[in-house]
Design an enzyme around this catalytic site. Structure first.
Site, PDB file in Angstrom:
ATOM      1  N   ASN A   1      -7.350  -2.183  14.765  1.00  0.00           N
ATOM      2  CA  ASN A   1      -8.670  -2.588  14.246  1.00  0.00           C
ATOM      3  C   ASN A   1      -8.935  -3.597  13.391  1.00  0.00           C
ATOM      4  O   ASN A   1      -9.938  -3.866  12.910  1.00  0.00           O
ATOM      5  CB  ASN A   1      -9.195  -1.372  13.441  1.00  0.00           C
ATOM      6  CG  ASN A   1      -8.622  -0.733  12.185  1.00  0.00           C
ATOM      7  OD1 ASN A   1      -7.915  -1.620  11.526  1.00  0.00           O
ATOM      8  ND2 ASN A   1      -9.104   0.095  11.376  1.00  0.00           N
TER       9      ASN A   1
ATOM     10  N   ASP B   1       0.716  -1.182  -0.036  1.00  0.00           N
ATOM     11  CA  ASP B   1       0.101  -0.041  -0.097  1.00  0.00           C
ATOM     12  C   ASP B   1       0.832   1.180   0.042  1.00  0.00           C
ATOM     13  O   ASP B   1       2.075   1.184   0.029  1.00  0.00           O
ATOM     14  CB  ASP B   1      -0.867   0.050   1.190  1.00  0.00           C
ATOM     15  CG  ASP B   1      -0.294  -0.500   2.558  1.00  0.00           C
ATOM     16  OD1 ASP B   1       0.944  -0.254   2.607  1.00  0.00           O
ATOM     17  OD2 ASP B   1      -1.011  -0.709   3.526  1.00  0.00           O
TER      18      ASP B   1
ATOM     19  N   GLU C   1      -9.546  -1.452   5.379  1.00  0.00           N
ATOM     20  CA  GLU C   1     -10.192  -1.291   6.647  1.00  0.00           C
ATOM     21  C   GLU C   1     -11.402  -1.975   6.835  1.00  0.00           C
ATOM     22  O   GLU C   1     -11.928  -2.699   5.886  1.00  0.00           O
ATOM     23  CB  GLU C   1     -10.486   0.304   6.687  1.00  0.00           C
ATOM     24  CG  GLU C   1      -9.606   1.357   6.481  1.00  0.00           C
ATOM     25  CD  GLU C   1      -8.458   1.322   7.787  1.00  0.00           C
ATOM     26  OE1 GLU C   1      -8.537   0.593   8.727  1.00  0.00           O
ATOM     27  OE2 GLU C   1      -7.935   2.553   7.927  1.00  0.00           O
TER      28      GLU C   1
ATOM     29  N   HIS D   1      -7.171  -4.068  10.525  1.00  0.00           N
ATOM     30  CA  HIS D   1      -6.851  -3.938   8.815  1.00  0.00           C
ATOM     31  C   HIS D   1      -5.700  -4.753   8.473  1.00  0.00           C
ATOM     32  O   HIS D   1      -4.750  -4.945   9.191  1.00  0.00           O
ATOM     33  CB  HIS D   1      -6.976  -2.613   8.674  1.00  0.00           C
ATOM     34  CG  HIS D   1      -5.744  -1.857   9.069  1.00  0.00           C
ATOM     35  ND1 HIS D   1      -5.988  -0.511   9.094  1.00  0.00           N
ATOM     36  CD2 HIS D   1      -4.532  -1.979   9.217  1.00  0.00           C
ATOM     37  CE1 HIS D   1      -4.636   0.011   9.614  1.00  0.00           C
ATOM     38  NE2 HIS D   1      -3.953  -0.933   9.418  1.00  0.00           N
TER      39      HIS D   1
HETATM   40  C1  GLP Z   1      -0.413   0.465   8.686  1.00  0.00           C
HETATM   41  C2  GLP Z   1      -0.171  -0.324   7.390  1.00  0.00           C
HETATM   42  C3  GLP Z   1      -0.557  -1.770   7.866  1.00  0.00           C
HETATM   43  C4  GLP Z   1       0.314  -2.167   8.979  1.00  0.00           C
HETATM   44  C5  GLP Z   1      -0.582  -1.600  10.309  1.00  0.00           C
HETATM   45  C6  GLP Z   1       0.204  -1.794  11.570  1.00  0.00           C
HETATM   46  O1  GLP Z   1      -1.274   1.301   8.729  1.00  0.00           O
HETATM   47  N1  GLP Z   1      -0.976   0.286   6.303  1.00  0.00           N
HETATM   48  O2  GLP Z   1       0.079  -2.382   6.636  1.00  0.00           O
HETATM   49  O3  GLP Z   1       0.166  -3.631   9.195  1.00  0.00           O
HETATM   50  O4  GLP Z   1      -0.815  -0.249   9.969  1.00  0.00           O
HETATM   51  O5  GLP Z   1       1.047  -0.913  11.789  1.00  0.00           O
HETATM   52  P1  GLP Z   1       2.234  -1.384  12.911  1.00  0.00           P
HETATM   53  O6  GLP Z   1       2.864  -2.520  12.527  1.00  0.00           O
HETATM   54  O7  GLP Z   1       2.889   0.029  12.833  1.00  0.00           O
HETATM   55  O8  GLP Z   1       1.289  -1.621  14.150  1.00  0.00           O
END
Ligand code: GLP
Length: 254
Positions: free
Chosen positions: A136, A67, A143, A138
């Site tokens: 959440n 992404d 989302e 995702h």
């Molecule tokens: C982000 C990314 C995800 C990621 C998630 C968790 O917004 N788009 O790909 O897995 O949030 O992030 P973190 O690993 O910093 O908790």
């Protein structure tokens, strides 16, 4: 689903790196999907170490990232493009021509997303997709509410994701509200999934994804549909689980 619960983040990162390195050694021209976020940073540090100290060779790899924020150019320090070069690609010997990260500044997003899918298909699909998970639930920027068969597309970030990612920006106002993300269906097309989660903040999403009902409202639950998922958790992230999961068998704890 194969779930490995380890004592802490460092062990989780090392185990995940061994997993990825094993694939690269057995298939030097593998196609690997990379993820951003804080969670895979330890894995990336281990891969850099393996490259430096053990000669792990990334030159044949084709990579696709999950992404990117819409509106951020690749040189923007909070773009996922910048993150990947800063945290991993710049320190290993990937072939830049084989690195694919969605571009957040394209004009025709719809066409761009379709071409991104076609590019993945043209190289034979992903051998492995690395995943983190949002608090959440995702996956990438899919989302809650994202269709379980969704493809690469433009998405709108939820307020809680904007709040949670605001830590990387000067203020929440600067967090882009839209992103390009591979869809849940695109992620499920990968031949293998490698999901990492660490810390108590992920325990609810991990439990719901692994043991809860399959629902678009918990995108992580889509992993239940995939035949080859490897999950690495630390004790805190696994703390909500009611079952031990190993070799595709779920066994009640205790
Ligand atoms: C982000 C990314 C995800 C990621 C998630 C968790 O917004 N788009 O790909 O897995 O949030 O992030 P973190 O690993 O910093 O908790």
């Amino acid at each position: 689903m194969r779930v490995e619960v380890v004592e802490n983040y460092d062990v989780l990162s090392l185990r995940a790196a061994e997993h990825v390195a094993g694939l690269i050694k057995s298939k030097p021209k593998a196609v690997i999907g990379f993820a951003t976020g804080s969670t895979p940073l330890g894995l990336y540090r281990q891969l850099i170490r393996m490259h430096r100290d053990e000669g792990l060779d990334f030159s044949g790899l084709t990579t696709f990232n999950l992404d990117e924020y819409i509106g951020l150019a690749p040189e923007h320090e909070q773009s996922y493009n910048y993150f990947m070069w800063d945290e991993l690609f710049g320190s290993i010997n990937v072939n830049p021509e084989l690195v694919n990260i969605p571009l957040g500044t394209v004009d025709d997003i719809e066409q761009y997303c379709q071409e991104y899918e076609e590019k993945i298909a043209a190289v034979g699909g992903l051998d492995l997709q690395i995943l983190g998970i949002g608090t959440n639930g995702h996956l990438a920027f899919n989302e809650p509410g994202s269709s379980l068969r969704s493809r690469t597309r433009r998405t709108i970030l939820t307020a809680d994701t904007v709040a949670s990612n605001a830590r990387f920006f000067e203020s929440a106002d600067e967090v882009p509200r839209h992103a390009i993300t591979m869809g849940i269906g695109s992620i499920l097309d990968a031949r293998q999934l490698l999901m990492l989660a660490g810390g108590a903040g992920k325990a609810t999403a991990v439990k719901a994804s692994l043991e809860g009902p399959l629902t678009a409202m918990m995108p992580g639950s889509a992993m239940q549909l995939h035949p080859d998922v490897h999950v690495y958790l630390d004790f805190a992230a696994a703390s909500g689980l009611e079952y031990h999961h190993h070799d595709g068998i779920a066994e009640p704890k205790g």
